[in-house]
Design an enzyme around this catalytic site. Structure first.
Site, mmCIF file in Angstrom:
data_model
loop_
_atom_site.group_PDB
_atom_site.id
_atom_site.type_symbol
_atom_site.label_atom_id
_atom_site.label_comp_id
_atom_site.label_asym_id
_atom_site.label_seq_id
_atom_site.Cartn_x
_atom_site.Cartn_y
_atom_site.Cartn_z
ATOM 1 N N TYR A 228 0.848 -1.208 0.000
ATOM 2 C CA TYR A 228 0.000 0.000 0.000
ATOM 3 C C TYR A 228 0.880 1.253 0.000
ATOM 4 O O TYR A 228 0.664 2.194 -0.777
ATOM 5 C CB TYR A 228 -0.894 -0.051 1.244
ATOM 6 C CG TYR A 228 -1.587 1.247 1.612
ATOM 7 C CD1 TYR A 228 -2.808 1.598 1.028
ATOM 8 C CD2 TYR A 228 -1.049 2.109 2.570
ATOM 9 C CE1 TYR A 228 -3.455 2.780 1.384
ATOM 10 C CE2 TYR A 228 -1.684 3.290 2.927
ATOM 11 C CZ TYR A 228 -2.888 3.617 2.331
ATOM 12 O OH TYR A 228 -3.527 4.793 2.681
ATOM 13 N N LYS B 261 0.989 4.283 -2.718
ATOM 14 C CA LYS B 261 0.633 5.687 -2.420
ATOM 15 C C LYS B 261 1.806 6.618 -2.726
ATOM 16 O O LYS B 261 1.612 7.756 -3.143
ATOM 17 C CB LYS B 261 0.183 5.829 -0.971
ATOM 18 C CG LYS B 261 -1.175 5.190 -0.676
ATOM 19 C CD LYS B 261 -2.339 5.960 -1.299
ATOM 20 C CE LYS B 261 -3.680 5.363 -0.916
ATOM 21 N NZ LYS B 261 -4.831 6.095 -1.449
HETATM 22 N N1 NAP Z 1 -9.329 5.913 6.663
HETATM 23 C C1 NAP Z 1 -8.295 6.685 6.965
HETATM 24 O O1 NAP Z 1 -8.125 7.121 8.122
HETATM 25 C C2 NAP Z 1 -7.277 7.027 5.900
HETATM 26 C C3 NAP Z 1 -5.985 7.371 6.280
HETATM 27 C C4 NAP Z 1 -5.040 7.677 5.299
HETATM 28 C C5 NAP Z 1 -5.413 7.654 3.957
HETATM 29 N N2 NAP Z 1 -6.677 7.313 3.612
HETATM 30 C C6 NAP Z 1 -7.034 7.291 2.191
HETATM 31 O O2 NAP Z 1 -8.265 7.970 2.005
HETATM 32 C C7 NAP Z 1 -9.083 7.281 1.035
HETATM 33 C C8 NAP Z 1 -10.414 6.901 1.658
HETATM 34 O O3 NAP Z 1 -10.189 6.115 2.813
HETATM 35 P P1 NAP Z 1 -11.300 5.094 3.350
HETATM 36 O O4 NAP Z 1 -10.748 4.502 4.589
HETATM 37 O O5 NAP Z 1 -12.640 5.769 3.364
HETATM 38 O O6 NAP Z 1 -11.252 4.018 2.155
HETATM 39 P P2 NAP Z 1 -11.807 2.514 2.159
HETATM 40 O O7 NAP Z 1 -13.088 2.484 2.917
HETATM 41 O O8 NAP Z 1 -10.734 1.586 2.607
HETATM 42 O O9 NAP Z 1 -12.018 2.258 0.604
HETATM 43 C C9 NAP Z 1 -12.809 3.142 -0.189
HETATM 44 C C10 NAP Z 1 -13.474 2.381 -1.309
HETATM 45 O O10 NAP Z 1 -12.488 1.881 -2.224
HETATM 46 C C11 NAP Z 1 -13.208 0.995 -3.065
HETATM 47 N N3 NAP Z 1 -12.369 -0.038 -3.661
HETATM 48 C C12 NAP Z 1 -11.496 -0.878 -3.058
HETATM 49 N N4 NAP Z 1 -11.003 -1.760 -3.964
HETATM 50 C C13 NAP Z 1 -11.578 -1.464 -5.166
HETATM 51 C C14 NAP Z 1 -11.504 -2.017 -6.479
HETATM 52 N N5 NAP Z 1 -10.746 -3.084 -6.767
HETATM 53 N N6 NAP Z 1 -12.253 -1.446 -7.450
HETATM 54 C C15 NAP Z 1 -13.040 -0.401 -7.182
HETATM 55 N N7 NAP Z 1 -13.169 0.167 -5.968
HETATM 56 C C16 NAP Z 1 -12.450 -0.357 -4.972
HETATM 57 C C17 NAP Z 1 -14.280 0.318 -2.201
HETATM 58 O O11 NAP Z 1 -15.514 0.449 -2.884
HETATM 59 P P3 NAP Z 1 -16.711 -0.636 -2.656
HETATM 60 O O12 NAP Z 1 -17.006 -0.583 -1.175
HETATM 61 O O13 NAP Z 1 -17.819 -0.131 -3.502
HETATM 62 O O14 NAP Z 1 -16.154 -1.965 -3.088
HETATM 63 C C18 NAP Z 1 -14.216 1.131 -0.892
HETATM 64 O O15 NAP Z 1 -15.492 1.443 -0.353
HETATM 65 C C19 NAP Z 1 -8.252 6.091 0.560
HETATM 66 O O16 NAP Z 1 -7.579 6.427 -0.627
HETATM 67 C C20 NAP Z 1 -7.250 5.874 1.696
HETATM 68 O O17 NAP Z 1 -6.036 5.287 1.260
HETATM 69 C C21 NAP Z 1 -7.611 6.989 4.554
#
Ligand code: NAP
Length: 249
Positions: free
Chosen positions: A156, A160
């Protein structure tokens, strides 16, 4: 040219927009008067529920499905979104996978899968978005750990860091018509299978000693979309965590 872009009436595609940070960003865009194409893969029911909330803000909302691990589906996605929602002014690349693996555990296929979904899919989508020939803005989702070493999520982390470079390359290559920026969240939402205790236990790791929320990230996205003189920028929404990173650029 105005220094503030008016968002009302524009159209955005957001990937992985059905849930969590993506959904909060979609709602913030809808509140700002932006029509939406919400991409999802598995979360069809969440996407349908969210589209009702989005439309309640008086904007149009289309749903588009694609598996971003499949290059053919990535290649078709911008066209599908344009067919469903009309020409796109904004692309938000939020979808991501976040599997655990250390450097020693990281299998080659796992590295490729992360690179494919988290970096190459946004690059392809970005280039197809630019190929529309319109003015516009792209926001990619990074991670505050791009300036540190996330030893528990190495595939990952690599993906990124690649997207960080892609963001900067595209900001140069796509100017002056398209601006390309990124947000880099820190502690925002717990990963799948973990709860708020996970965030509370890590809060000490950033200078502000707390965790954020999805709306904070959405607000940074809105800023980047409106800021007409800003490109190639990364906004860290991380309580200052990036200041503690061991930068190795
Ligand atoms: N959560 C945090 O605290 C955090 C921290 C640092 C960075 N980020 C970044 O912020 C963004 C959002 O975070 P999050 O935690 O809300 O994300 P997440 O819930 O882990 O993932 C977001 C969506 O990505 C989609 N996804 C995953 N694999 C896929 C594939 N093969 N094809 C199409 N869609 C796919 C899924 O859609 P479906 O559910 O429809 O399958 C999922 O709902 C991400 O880029 C993450 O790396 C988040």
């Amino acid at each position: 040219m105005s220094s503030i872009v008016e968002l009302r009436g524009k159209t955005a595609l957001i990937t992985g927009g059905a849930r969590r940070i993506g959904a909060a960003t979609a709602l913030a865009l809808a509140e700002a008067g932006v029509h939406l194409a919400i991409h999802y893969r598995a979360s069809e029911a969440d996407a349908a529920r969210l589209s009702d909330q989005v439309r309640a803000h008086g904007v149009r909302c289309a749903l588009v499905r694609a598996d971003l691990a499949q290059s053919g589906e990535v290649a078709a996605l911008i066209g599908k979104a344009v067919d469903a929602a009309g020409p796109l002014d904004i692309l938000i690349c939020n979808a991501s996978i976040f599997p655990e693996a250390t450097l020693r555990e990281a299998a080659e296929e796992n590295v490729w899968e992360n690179v494919r979904i988290n970096a190459l899919a946004p690059m392809r989508l970005g280039l197809d978005f630019v190929a529309q020939g319109r003015e516009g803005c792209i926001v990619n989702f990074l991670d505050t750990m791009v300036v540190d070493y996330d030893r528990k999520h190495v595939p990952y982390h690599l993906s990124k860091r690649m997207l960080y470079s892609i963001t900067r390359m595209m900001a140069l290559e796509c100017a002056p018509k398209v601006r390309v920026n990124a947000v880099a969240p820190g502690l925002i939402l717990p990963p799948e299978g973990k709860d708020e205790d996970y965030l509370a236990g890590l809060a000490h790791s950033n200078p502000l000693q707390r965790y954020g929320d999805a709306r904070a990230v959405a607000e940074a996205v809105l800023f980047l979309l409106r800021a007409a003189f800003v490109t190639g920028q990364v906004i860290f929404v991380d309580g200052g965590r990036h200041l503690r990173g061991r930068v190795y650029d």
